[in-house]
Motif scaffolding. Structure first.
Motif, PDB file in Angstrom:
ATOM      1  N   ILE A 146       0.853  -1.231  -0.106  1.00 36.91           N
ATOM      2  CA  ILE A 146       0.080   0.110  -0.036  1.00 36.91           C
ATOM      3  C   ILE A 146       0.901   1.231   0.226  1.00 36.91           C
ATOM      4  N   GLU A 147       1.219   1.754  -1.280  1.00 35.73           N
ATOM      5  CA  GLU A 147       2.054   2.954  -1.298  1.00 35.73           C
ATOM      6  C   GLU A 147       1.662   4.071  -2.167  1.00 35.73           C
ATOM      7  N   ILE A 148       0.149   3.848  -2.722  1.00 41.19           N
ATOM      8  CA  ILE A 148      -0.178   4.776  -3.548  1.00 41.19           C
ATOM      9  C   ILE A 148      -1.474   5.414  -2.517  1.00 41.19           C
ATOM     10  N   PRO A 149      -1.670   6.757  -2.520  1.00 41.79           N
ATOM     11  CA  PRO A 149      -2.608   7.060  -1.619  1.00 41.79           C
ATOM     12  C   PRO A 149      -4.198   6.531  -2.069  1.00 41.79           C
ATOM     13  N   ALA A 150      -4.404   6.307  -3.287  1.00 44.77           N
ATOM     14  CA  ALA A 150      -5.647   5.583  -3.664  1.00 44.77           C
ATOM     15  C   ALA A 150      -5.892   4.413  -3.009  1.00 44.77           C
ATOM     16  N   ALA A 151      -4.826   3.648  -3.008  1.00 43.53           N
ATOM     17  CA  ALA A 151      -4.980   2.280  -2.446  1.00 43.53           C
ATOM     18  C   ALA A 151      -5.293   2.550  -0.803  1.00 43.53           C
ATOM     19  N   ALA A 152      -4.305   3.352  -0.411  1.00 38.49           N
ATOM     20  CA  ALA A 152      -4.777   3.456   1.205  1.00 38.49           C
ATOM     21  C   ALA A 152      -6.266   3.932   1.329  1.00 38.49           C
ATOM     22  N   ILE A 153      -6.640   4.732   0.354  1.00 32.97           N
ATOM     23  CA  ILE A 153      -7.987   5.341   0.872  1.00 32.97           C
ATOM     24  C   ILE A 153      -9.275   4.484   0.329  1.00 32.97           C
ATOM     25  N   ALA A 154      -8.956   3.688  -0.630  1.00 32.42           N
ATOM     26  CA  ALA A 154      -9.937   2.568  -0.997  1.00 32.42           C
ATOM     27  C   ALA A 154      -9.397   1.220  -0.337  1.00 32.42           C
ATOM     28  N   LEU A 155      -9.001   0.824   0.848  1.00 31.80           N
ATOM     29  CA  LEU A 155      -8.361   0.110   1.473  1.00 31.80           C
ATOM     30  C   LEU A 155      -9.093  -1.460   1.384  1.00 31.80           C
ATOM     31  N   PRO A 156     -10.501  -1.311   1.517  1.00 35.89           N
ATOM     32  CA  PRO A 156     -11.370  -2.508   1.537  1.00 35.89           C
ATOM     33  C   PRO A 156     -11.013  -3.217   0.492  1.00 35.89           C
ATOM     34  N   MET A 157     -10.889  -2.691  -0.708  1.00 36.26           N
ATOM     35  CA  MET A 157     -10.888  -3.357  -2.065  1.00 36.26           C
ATOM     36  C   MET A 157      -9.689  -4.308  -2.064  1.00 36.26           C
ATOM     37  N   PHE A 158      -8.806  -3.821  -1.197  1.00 38.57           N
ATOM     38  CA  PHE A 158      -7.382  -4.721  -1.487  1.00 38.57           C
ATOM     39  C   PHE A 158      -7.522  -5.774  -0.135  1.00 38.57           C
ATOM     40  N   LEU A 159      -8.062  -5.358   0.933  1.00 41.93           N
ATOM     41  CA  LEU A 159      -8.007  -6.136   2.059  1.00 41.93           C
ATOM     42  C   LEU A 159      -8.958  -7.590   1.695  1.00 41.93           C
ATOM     43  N   LYS A 160      -9.913  -7.230   0.859  1.00 40.69           N
ATOM     44  CA  LYS A 160     -10.724  -8.430   0.282  1.00 40.69           C
ATOM     45  C   LYS A 160     -10.093  -9.550  -0.253  1.00 40.69           C
ATOM     46  N   HIS A 161      -8.920  -9.055  -1.339  1.00 35.82           N
ATOM     47  CA  HIS A 161      -8.201 -10.014  -1.875  1.00 35.82           C
ATOM     48  C   HIS A 161      -7.078 -10.575  -1.453  1.00 35.82           C
ATOM     49  N   LEU A 162      -6.290  -9.599  -0.515  1.00 40.16           N
ATOM     50  CA  LEU A 162      -5.022  -9.953  -0.143  1.00 40.16           C
ATOM     51  C   LEU A 162      -4.716 -10.663   1.142  1.00 40.16           C
ATOM     52  N   ASP A 163      -3.637 -11.622   1.033  1.00 38.95           N
ATOM     53  CA  ASP A 163      -3.453 -12.225   2.393  1.00 38.95           C
ATOM     54  C   ASP A 163      -2.644 -11.380   3.639  1.00 38.95           C
ATOM     55  N   PHE A 164      -1.936 -10.413   3.203  1.00 41.20           N
ATOM     56  CA  PHE A 164      -1.373  -9.270   3.825  1.00 41.20           C
ATOM     57  C   PHE A 164      -1.221  -8.157   3.176  1.00 41.20           C
ATOM     58  N   ILE A 165      -0.668  -7.216   4.038  1.00 41.73           N
ATOM     59  CA  ILE A 165      -0.564  -5.783   3.090  1.00 41.73           C
ATOM     60  C   ILE A 165       0.841  -5.377   3.732  1.00 41.73           C
ATOM     61  N   SER A 166       1.484  -4.579   3.159  1.00 42.80           N
ATOM     62  CA  SER A 166       2.850  -3.846   3.575  1.00 42.80           C
ATOM     63  C   SER A 166       2.594  -2.320   3.060  1.00 42.80           C
ATOM     64  N   ILE A 167       3.020  -1.614   4.151  1.00 42.34           N
ATOM     65  CA  ILE A 167       2.796   0.078   3.863  1.00 42.34           C
ATOM     66  C   ILE A 167       4.186   0.512   3.250  1.00 42.34           C
ATOM     67  N   GLY A 168       4.219   0.896   2.250  1.00 40.92           N
ATOM     68  CA  GLY A 168       5.594   1.334   1.452  1.00 40.92           C
ATOM     69  C   GLY A 168       5.324   2.912   1.769  1.00 40.92           C
ATOM     70  N   THR A 169       5.974   3.176   2.873  1.00 41.27           N
ATOM     71  CA  THR A 169       5.841   4.760   3.214  1.00 41.27           C
ATOM     72  C   THR A 169       6.842   5.556   2.675  1.00 41.27           C
ATOM     73  N   ASN A 170       7.800   5.115   1.937  1.00 40.01           N
ATOM     74  CA  ASN A 170       8.560   6.103   0.980  1.00 40.01           C
ATOM     75  C   ASN A 170       7.842   6.396  -0.057  1.00 40.01           C
ATOM     76  N   ASP A 171       6.875   5.617  -0.835  1.00 38.81           N
ATOM     77  CA  ASP A 171       6.127   6.098  -1.915  1.00 38.81           C
ATOM     78  C   ASP A 171       5.011   6.679  -1.518  1.00 38.81           C
ATOM     79  N   LEU A 172       4.472   6.212  -0.192  1.00 43.73           N
ATOM     80  CA  LEU A 172       3.058   6.932   0.083  1.00 43.73           C
ATOM     81  C   LEU A 172       3.331   8.166   0.357  1.00 43.73           C
ATOM     82  N   ILE A 173       4.452   8.660   1.013  1.00 46.11           N
ATOM     83  CA  ILE A 173       4.907   9.994   1.188  1.00 46.11           C
ATOM     84  C   ILE A 173       4.912  10.777  -0.126  1.00 46.11           C
ATOM     85  N   GLN A 174       5.842  10.220  -0.873  1.00 38.26           N
ATOM     86  CA  GLN A 174       6.233  10.789  -2.349  1.00 38.26           C
ATOM     87  C   GLN A 174       4.922  11.208  -2.947  1.00 38.26           C
ATOM     88  N   TYR A 175       3.937  10.128  -2.883  1.00 37.99           N
ATOM     89  CA  TYR A 175       2.717  10.486  -3.849  1.00 37.99           C
ATOM     90  C   TYR A 175       1.766  11.212  -3.072  1.00 37.99           C
TER      91      TYR A 175
END
Ligand code: PEP
Ligand code: MG
Length: 579
Positions: free
Chosen positions: A439-468
């Protein structure tokens, strides 16, 4: 003459050694013929290079006008003016164009021919001041060649021949350059460009060597072989220090080493807070050879294997068997502990091949999973290799830069395809391999349920999350001061992702540089994070902080931080967390 320069300290520690200036090799240029029909294009390429250098000098000039840094500001201003004059002179900016047309040769070669002629004239000049300008002419030519070739990089053969107290001084270094230091030790490096979380800086921290970026003028002011001190914590470079300063820094250096050694005592201790909450501390790696430092750190697994580094500094792509061996080596070395292999995250500041392969895609372009989905053959080869290695340990797959539902579907289809192929070939793999997403693009962080539904785990990439989130190029030194992990928008996104994942029972890690920043450990614990992944060099420091933390004390302050919008108040609260 002794003087001091200030930049952005991106990797702590003290180094004392001799300067080795990079990019002088950039004048050893190739010579090749240009077909008649492409001459016009080659001339335009030369013009573009000159234009780029002009923009660089303008930026340098602006920077000097606003900067209080260093003692050498007025000397530098004069120097930039001279370089501008040289660049604008017709013998420099026009003559090579004629040579390209006349000789039907490449732009770099034309520039070199013209430079040789100019330097020959300088030798005849009687006036000492003018004769001295020879160095300036050469430096301007180097700048143009660097602009044309996309940067003169590290030459491994030259590095090997140097002593281990070598401190590299460069205008810029690419991640592909820095990864070479794993094989050819250097004491430290400094660059004039770069930002806090560029991959170049991240690699310095993972190598545990001091590094400073954004020094702006070091490449021009430091001379070959000069004795220099690098304080990577404070971002200070001292040239030709006197005996007193030298003694002071030697003392600081041994204190730093001693403190690091003492930390090894907590290597085998469980990372539990004072109130008994368990925290997982994983390591980030770039190459299989990093396993030694992972083991030395006592990490409970590899939380991020940046697999793209297997693809760098080579002309071909790593074949399936070679990748399989690399992933298997790490899985076996970790003896059943988790190993999260991130699929190829190429693009932005990381390019396939070596530093001489030209500019990579933009940070907003064909990067990471976008690239892999556009190059199904490359993706398939990697997925097959990871899957085959999965039966030798606890390997998991991590997909970088996911943003849309469509990408999730396509990625799962690609994994299913690779599994099906292996089944048909009778090759074994872990059919239940876990698949997570960054999760490193703001859109993914905002629409997180869409990702939580499909993925076994998530990892927050703060470097890119801050950049974007903040629209700040993480590699650009001119906006480095705006790169702020404590921006309220960043904190809200991170805390909300952790909370939602915890509520949904989906494991969540932070694997960006924030996870290895000991000043932020308690803040992240307060947001509910229980799994950190960082470069091994910082892991014991973070563990020490975890051991000394009490969640009931942290939680109310972390909640207040989330509500604070005044930057000073927010920073004061973070400081309060750390007392
Ligand atoms: C991140 O973006 O935080 C991350 C861990 O990945 P990288 O730094 O390789 O982009
Ligand atoms: Mg990233």
């Amino acid at each position: 003459m002794s003087f001091t320069l200030h930049g952005l300290g991106v990797s702590g520690g003290i180094a004392i050694g001799h300067a080795h200036l990079l990019t002088s090799a950039s004048l050893e240029v190739d010579h090749y013929s240009i077909p008649e029909e492409f001459i016009g294009r080659e001339v335009r390429r030369f013009d573009k290079g000159v234009k780029q250098v002009r923009a660089e000098l303008d930026a340098l000039e602006r920077n000097l006008q606003t900067s209080q840094r260093g003692d050498a500001t007025s000397d530098m201003a004069a120097f930039v003016t001279v370089h501008r004059m040289i660049l604008d002179d017709a013998t420099f900016s026009d003559a090579p164009r004629e040579i390209i047309k006349r000789e039907a040769c490449n732009a770099e070669w034309a520039l070199k021919l013209q430079l040789d002629e100019l330097l020959a004239h300088f030798a005849e000049v009687q006036d000492e001041y003018l004769r001295e300008r020879k160095t300036d002419v050469r430096q301007v030519a180097e700048r143009v060649v660097a602009a044309l070739t996309g940067q003169g990089g590290v030459v491994p053969e030259k590095l090997r021949a140097r002593a281990e107290d070598t401190i590299l001084v460069a205008r810029d270094l690419s991640p592909a350059d820095v990864i070479l230091f794993k094989d050819h030790k250097v004491a430290a490096f400094v660059t004039d460009l770069g930002g806090q979380t560029s991959h170049t800086a991240i690699l310095a921290r993972s190598l545990a060597i001091p590094a400073i970026v954004a020094l702006h003028t070091s490449r021009e002011l430091v001379r070959e072989d000069e004795l220099i001190i690098i304080d990577g914590t404070q971002g200070v470079l001292i040239v030709e220090p006197d005996e007193t300063v030298l003694a002071e820094y030697r003392l600081k250096q041994s204190q730093w080493k001693l403190e690091r050694q003492k930390l090894s005592r907590i290597k085998t201790a469980a990372a539990d807070t004072l109130d008994g909450t368990h925290v997982e501390l994983h390591a980030n790696i770039e190459l299989p050879g990093d396993l030694d430092s992972v083991k030395a750190s006592g990490a409970s697994g590899v939380g991020l294997f940046r697999s793209e580094f297997l693809f760098m500094n080579r002309k071909d792509l790593p074949p399936e068997d070679e990748q399989f061996e690399a992933y298997k080596h790490v899985a076996e070395g970790m003896k059943g502990k988790p190993v999260v292999v991130r699929t190829l995250d190429i693009g932005a500041d990381k390019s396939l091949g070596g530093p001489d392969q030209g500019p990579a895609h933009s940070a907003l372009g064909l990067r990471a999973i976008r690239y892999c989905l556009a190059e199904p053959q490359i993706f398939n080869t990697q997925l097959r290799a990871i899957l085959r290695a999965s039966r030798f340990g606890d390997i998991r797959i991590l997909i970088p830069m996911l943003v849309s539902a469509n990408e999730i579907t396509q990625t799962f289809a690609a994994i299913a395809r690779a599994k099906e192929q292996l089944k048909q070939e009778g090759k074994k793999f872990n059919d239940n391999i876990l698949v997570g997403g960054m999760i490193e693009i703001p859109a993914a962080a905002i629409a997180l349920p869409m990702f939580l539904k499909h993925l076994d785990f998530i990892s927050i990439g703060t470097n890119d999350l801050i950049q974007y989130t903040l629209a700040i190029d993480r590699t650009d030194d001119t906006v480095a001061h705006l790169y702020d992990p404590l921006h309220p928008a960043v904190l809200l996104l991170i805390s909300s992702v952790i909370r939602q994942a915890n509520d949904a029972g989906v494991p969540v890690t932070v694997c960006g540089e924030m996870a290895g920043d000991v000043q932020l450990t308690r803040l992240l614990l307060g947001f509910g994070l229980r799994d950190f992944s960082m470069h091994p060099a910082n892991l014991l420091l973070v563990k020490q902080r975890v051991l000394m933390s009490n969640l009931p004390d942290i939680l109310p302050i972390a909640n207040r931080i989330l509500k604070a919008d005044d930057p000073d108040k927010l920073r004061a609260l973070v400081a309060k967390l750390n007392v």
